[in-house]
Each structure stands twice: as structure tokens, then as C-alpha cells.
Motif scaffolding. Structure first.
Motif, PDB file in Angstrom:
ATOM      1  N   UNK A 139       0.835  -1.204   0.000  1.00  0.00           N
ATOM      2  CA  UNK A 139       0.000   0.000   0.000  1.00  0.00           C
ATOM      3  C   UNK A 139       0.871   1.257   0.000  1.00  0.00           C
ATOM      4  N   UNK A 140       1.945   1.262   0.777  1.00  0.00           N
ATOM      5  CA  UNK A 140       2.850   2.418   0.802  1.00  0.00           C
ATOM      6  C   UNK A 140       3.573   2.574  -0.535  1.00  0.00           C
ATOM      7  N   UNK A 141       3.975   1.472  -1.138  1.00  0.00           N
ATOM      8  CA  UNK A 141       4.604   1.545  -2.459  1.00  0.00           C
ATOM      9  C   UNK A 141       3.612   2.101  -3.481  1.00  0.00           C
ATOM     10  N   UNK A 142       2.353   1.678  -3.390  1.00  0.00           N
ATOM     11  CA  UNK A 142       1.325   2.221  -4.274  1.00  0.00           C
ATOM     12  C   UNK A 142       1.150   3.717  -4.072  1.00  0.00           C
ATOM     13  N   UNK A 143       1.181   4.171  -2.818  1.00  0.00           N
ATOM     14  CA  UNK A 143       1.076   5.604  -2.535  1.00  0.00           C
ATOM     15  C   UNK A 143       2.272   6.352  -3.107  1.00  0.00           C
ATOM     16  N   UNK A 144       3.451   5.742  -3.030  1.00  0.00           N
ATOM     17  CA  UNK A 144       4.651   6.363  -3.601  1.00  0.00           C
ATOM     18  C   UNK A 144       4.510   6.539  -5.104  1.00  0.00           C
ATOM     19  N   UNK A 145       3.956   5.548  -5.775  1.00  0.00           N
ATOM     20  CA  UNK A 145       3.757   5.652  -7.226  1.00  0.00           C
ATOM     21  C   UNK A 145       2.714   6.706  -7.583  1.00  0.00           C
ATOM     22  N   UNK A 146       1.641   6.772  -6.803  1.00  0.00           N
ATOM     23  CA  UNK A 146       0.573   7.740  -7.089  1.00  0.00           C
ATOM     24  C   UNK A 146       1.035   9.188  -6.908  1.00  0.00           C
ATOM     25  N   UNK A 442      17.007  11.532  -0.801  1.00  0.00           N
ATOM     26  CA  UNK A 442      15.800  11.842  -1.562  1.00  0.00           C
ATOM     27  C   UNK A 442      16.113  12.291  -2.989  1.00  0.00           C
ATOM     28  N   UNK A 443      17.352  12.056  -3.454  1.00  0.00           N
ATOM     29  CA  UNK A 443      17.713  12.346  -4.847  1.00  0.00           C
ATOM     30  C   UNK A 443      16.762  11.598  -5.783  1.00  0.00           C
ATOM     31  N   UNK A 444      16.212  12.252  -6.778  1.00  0.00           N
ATOM     32  CA  UNK A 444      15.223  11.600  -7.647  1.00  0.00           C
ATOM     33  C   UNK A 444      15.682  10.265  -8.214  1.00  0.00           C
ATOM     34  N   UNK A 445      16.924  10.196  -8.673  1.00  0.00           N
ATOM     35  CA  UNK A 445      17.417   8.933  -9.245  1.00  0.00           C
ATOM     36  C   UNK A 445      17.490   7.839  -8.186  1.00  0.00           C
ATOM     37  N   UNK A 446      17.910   8.210  -6.973  1.00  0.00           N
ATOM     38  CA  UNK A 446      17.989   7.240  -5.880  1.00  0.00           C
ATOM     39  C   UNK A 446      16.598   6.741  -5.486  1.00  0.00           C
ATOM     40  N   UNK A 447      15.652   7.655  -5.406  1.00  0.00           N
ATOM     41  CA  UNK A 447      14.291   7.283  -5.031  1.00  0.00           C
ATOM     42  C   UNK A 447      13.692   6.339  -6.068  1.00  0.00           C
ATOM     43  N   UNK A 452      11.732   1.039  -7.504  1.00  0.00           N
ATOM     44  CA  UNK A 452      11.777  -0.128  -8.406  1.00  0.00           C
ATOM     45  C   UNK A 452      12.176  -1.393  -7.634  1.00  0.00           C
ATOM     46  N   UNK A 453      13.143  -1.238  -6.727  1.00  0.00           N
ATOM     47  CA  UNK A 453      13.608  -2.398  -5.961  1.00  0.00           C
ATOM     48  C   UNK A 453      12.502  -2.949  -5.072  1.00  0.00           C
ATOM     49  N   UNK A 454      11.751  -2.062  -4.426  1.00  0.00           N
ATOM     50  CA  UNK A 454      10.668  -2.517  -3.547  1.00  0.00           C
ATOM     51  C   UNK A 454       9.529  -3.135  -4.340  1.00  0.00           C
ATOM     52  N   UNK A 455       9.227  -2.602  -5.501  1.00  0.00           N
ATOM     53  CA  UNK A 455       8.186  -3.207  -6.329  1.00  0.00           C
ATOM     54  C   UNK A 455       8.562  -4.637  -6.686  1.00  0.00           C
TER      55      UNK A 455
END
Length: 459
Positions: A139-146, A442-447, A452-455
Motif C-alpha cells: 500500500x505504501x509503495x502504491x502511494x509512492x507511485x501515485x 531523496x535524490x530523484x534517481x535514488x528514489x 523499483x527495488x521494492x516493487x
């Protein structure tokens, strides 16, 4: 009124008040499935080593299955005289099978029987908790994508500190939950040792095969010391400790989202289905579920304290005090499981108010640290750079500027010669976000890498 005591040792009947005081059937009846499972494996082992016949084993297993079906159907009768779920099931089996039913308790005691049943129940519970944790992570990963492009103010001391990407914020909770899952797995590993076969405390003279039972019940090994296993409730305490940390993580998250859903913050829109109204104020939308998740952490902490005090000072081996382990254990699992289930759907249904957040994002000088690090890259010592940017922030406050970028251009080189024309490239939250580089930041590339890794891990 008195009733007959269990066994042949006693010359008078048990006082009814003692029966009421010592009964546990009112709460341990929920162990029926585990008791039937463990008793079935025990009976099959007794047949395997020749202590009962194959036909007797079949009768016992069939009888246990019938009793389980009655309990599930709600037609099984409970009485105080039979005290706990273990004696209820065994007595019902004897009612059906007579002496064949009496053979089930060969080479075991209620001490190792209870420990086995509770371990099986806790193991099942840990597996459910892990599944719920994984669902909340998703659910948190989904929120991150949204909310991939939303920038948030990050806080320390509840004061605005630095800008962070919303996915970075959501993934912080995914990391916490990952540690919780690691602890669940570690706890399960230590729990997954078979007590059955320890009997009362010294083992048995009968030729049992404990590994046969362990394999049937999915235990990784058998307990090596019968005295230890008779009194061991470490697994219960550790399970509830793990649940307490989960509850604490949920309480911190709930507190944050209660704040974020207020008019003062207005960062977050909670789904209506998980909020309530007021009995008198028609405009209210109260985050009651979040508040209860926060509040119920107290119950889990209380369960842990109960278990810790319960085992304090107990001598080897079994003591009746250990009957009191089940209610706090059950309540902790029930509470955390319910909280996790609701947390997942709240996270899945909540929405960040990106426009409100963006409208106030420049408040609080979130780019000040980035500007300080710009000076460090120019060769200025950190403490000196800190003082220079602190001076500029103070100047902003005195002049009524909301942003460092609102200062006149000439103020920057006046504060330090290294703050030349390039300074504008790092001012503002968007530029500050782009400036981050370190792993785990919180660098965009790092995030994006972390997301991607968590997905992949949670797929």
C-alpha cells in the motif's frame, strides 16, 4: 456445589469456586484447531513406534476430526468441569472411543501439550502478521507511485527542515515495516522448535519418536532439554515484543496522518469510509480509526508488560502461572492484526493534497541546508558555511522575505564571496531536491531505484 476432580488421587470433589477460578476454556478454546492438529500428529507417532495399533490410530484421528467439525459448527458443548480446551477434546474423544481414546495421552503431559498448541497458534499468527505487513508495504509503495512528483516538507522536531520527495517519505515506512518483517521471521525461527515429548518435565520412558511429530507439524527441530521446554514462554514474550514494535510504528504513522489531515496542515485527504462524524458538529470528519490505531498500541504494550511480569521469578519447570500467558498473547495478535488490516486500506485510499502542499512549500527555508552545502563545495568549512547561511536566513526574517531567493542579489556575495551568480541554481525546493546525490537520499534517481527495488521485492 462441587464437582469431581480430574484423576484418581483426590478423595473429595473440586469446589465450584476453584473450577471458576482455574478454568481457561473461556479463552483457550480458540486453540482447538492446533490441539487437534498436534494430537493427530502425536497419535500417528504412537502408531509409528508401536505404542498403539494402526486401527486405534485411525479411530483417534477420525474422532478428533469429528470433534473439530463440531467445534467449527458451534455444536460442541463446553463445561467448567473440563477446565480447558485440551481436556474438553480428550474427554470428548474418550466419550466416543472409551479406552482407545484414553490412549491418546500416552507419553505426553498437558505441560508439553499446551506449549505445543500455543506455539502452533503463535506460529500461525506470525505468518498472518507477516502477510499483513507485506500488504501494508504494498500500500505504501502504491502511494509512492501515485504521488511520484510531489515534494513534501521534511520535518525534524516538527519544524520544517529539508524538502523530500513524497515517494521517499512513503518508502521510509516500507523500510520500517521491512525491519518488522525481519523480526517476525527471526522470532518464528526461534519459536519453531517442538516441545511435545518433554512430557511433564523429565521426558518419558516410552520409546517415542519426537522427530516424527516435528516433521508432521512443520517444526524445524525438537527441544533438547525437557525441563527448559516445560517452562519456556520466551516465544510468547518475544512474539509480543515484536508486535509491540509494530504497534509503535503504526502509532507514529497514525499520529503523523492525524496531524496531516487537520485544517492546519491540510496535507492529506483521508477516505471517508475510515473516518467518522460528530454527534453534535455536522461539519466534522474525524480520523477515529487512526486515533484508535494510535491508542491501541497501549494495549499491546500492556500485553508485553503482563508477560514480562508473569515469567519473572518462576522456578523450573512448569507452574500454573503460565496459564495466564494466553490472554495477553491472543489480545496482542488480535489487536495488531486488526490495526494492520485497516492501515493498509487507509494508505491505499488516502491522497496527498499536492496543490495545498505546493502553495506553502517555500515557507520555512527548506533550501537552506542545500545552500550551505553549495558553499562547502566551494571550499568553505562546514561550520563557517553554516554561520553564513544562518545569517542570510536571519536577514530574510528581519526583512519579511519568505524565501532565500527573495533576498536582493547583492546580499549573497556580501554574506560570502563564494555566493556568486551560481547560487540561484540551488535555491528553491525543486533545485534543492535535484542537488541531492547520496545513496539512500531523496535524490530523484535514488528514489526511483529504491521504488523499483521494492516493487520487485513485494511482487
Amino acid at each position: 456445589m462441587a464437582s469431581k476432580a480430574w484423576g484418581g488421587r483426590f478423595g473429595e470433589r473440586t469446589d465450584r469456586r476453584v473450577e471458576r477460578f482455574t478454568e481457561s476454556i473461556s479463552f483457550d478454546r480458540r486453540l482447538f484447531e492446533q490441539d487437534v492438529r498436534a494430537s493427530t500428529a502425536h497419535a500417528e507417532m504412537l502408531a509409528h513406534v508401536g505404542l498403539i495399533t494402526a486401527d486405534e490410530c485411525q479411530q483417534i484421528v477420525r474422532g478428533l476430526s469429528e470433534i473439530k467439525a463440531e467445534i467449527e459448527a458451534g455444536t460442541f458443548e463446553y463445561t467448567l468441569e473440563r477446565e480447558d480446551v485440551h481436556m474438553h477434546i480428550e474427554a470428548a474423544l474418550i466419550d466416543r472411543l472409551g479406552d482407545v481414546g484414553r490412549k491418546l495421552h500416552t507419553a505426553r503431559s498437558r505441560n508439553d501439550q499446551v506449549a505445543t498448541d500455543v506455539k502452533l497458534w503463535a506460529r500461525d499468527g506470525l505468518d498472518r502478521i507477516d502477510a499483513n505487513l507485506a500488504e501494508l508495504q504494498r500500500a505504501f509503495v502504491g502511494a509512492a507511485e501515485r504521488h511520484r512528483d510531489v515534494i513534501l516538507p521534511g520535518y525534524t522536531h516538527l519544524q520544517r527542515a529539508q524538502p523530500v520527495l513524497a515517494p521517499h517519505y512513503f518508502l521510509a515506512y516500507v523500510e520500517k515495516l521491512a525491519r518488522d518483517r525481519d523480526r517476525v521471521a527471526d522470532c518464528r525461527k526461534r519459536l519453531n522448535v517442538l516441545p511435545l515429548g518433554a512430557a511433564a518435565l523429565a521426558g518419558t520412558t516410552l520409546p517415542i519418536d519426537r522427530n516424527h511429530v516435528a516433521e508432521a507439524l512443520g517444526f524445524a527441530s525438537v527441544a533438547a532439554n525437557s525441563m527448559d521446554v516445560s517452562s519456556d514462554r520466551d516465544f510468547a514474550v518475544e512474539s509480543v515484543f515484536v508486535l509491540t514494535l509494530i504497534a509503535e510504528h503504526l502509532a507514529g504513522w497514525a499520529e503523523e496522518w492525524v496531524l496531516w489531515s487537520t485544517q492546519e496542515f491540510s496535507f492529506l485527504a483521508l477516505p471517508d469510509a475510515y473516518c467518522t462524524g460528530s454527534s453534535i458538529m455536522p461539519q466534522k470528519k474525524n480520523p477515529d480509526v487512526l486515533e484508535l490505531i494510535r491508542g491501541r498500541s497501549a494495549r499491546v504494550i500492556g500485553s508485553l508488560n503482563t508477560l514480562l511480569v508473569l515469567i519473572k521469578g518462576l522456578p523450573l519447570a512448569y507452574n500454573r502461572d503460565l496459564q495466564e500467558d494466553k490472554e495477553p498473547l491472543f489480545d496482542a495478535f488480535d489487536t495488531v492484526e486488526a490495526c494492520l488490516e485497516l492501515a493498509a486500506v487507509i494508505v491505499a485510499g488516502a491522497t496527498l493534497r499536492a496543490d495545498v502542499i505546493a502553495s506553502r512549500l517555500d515557507e520555512g527555508f527548506l533550501d537552506a541546508t542545500t545552500l550551505m552545502e553549495y558553499l562547502i563545495k566551494e571550499g568553505v568549512p562546514q561550520r563557517s558555511a553554516h554561520e553564513v547561511i544562518g545569517h542570510l536566513v536571519g536577514l530574510c526574517v528581519r526583512q519579511g522575505c519568505k524565501r532565500l531567493a527573495d533576498l536582493p542579489d547583492e546580499e549573497f556575495p556580501k554574506a560570502h564571496p563564494s555566493l556568486g551568480a551560481g547560487v540561484k541554481d540551488v535555491l528553491g525546493v525543486a533545485n534543492a531536491i535535484k542537488a541531492f546525490q547520496s545513496y539512500g537520499s531523496t535524490a530523484p534517481a535514488e528514489v526511483e531505484k529504491q521504488l523499483a527495488a521494492w516493487k520487485t521485492r513485494l511482487a
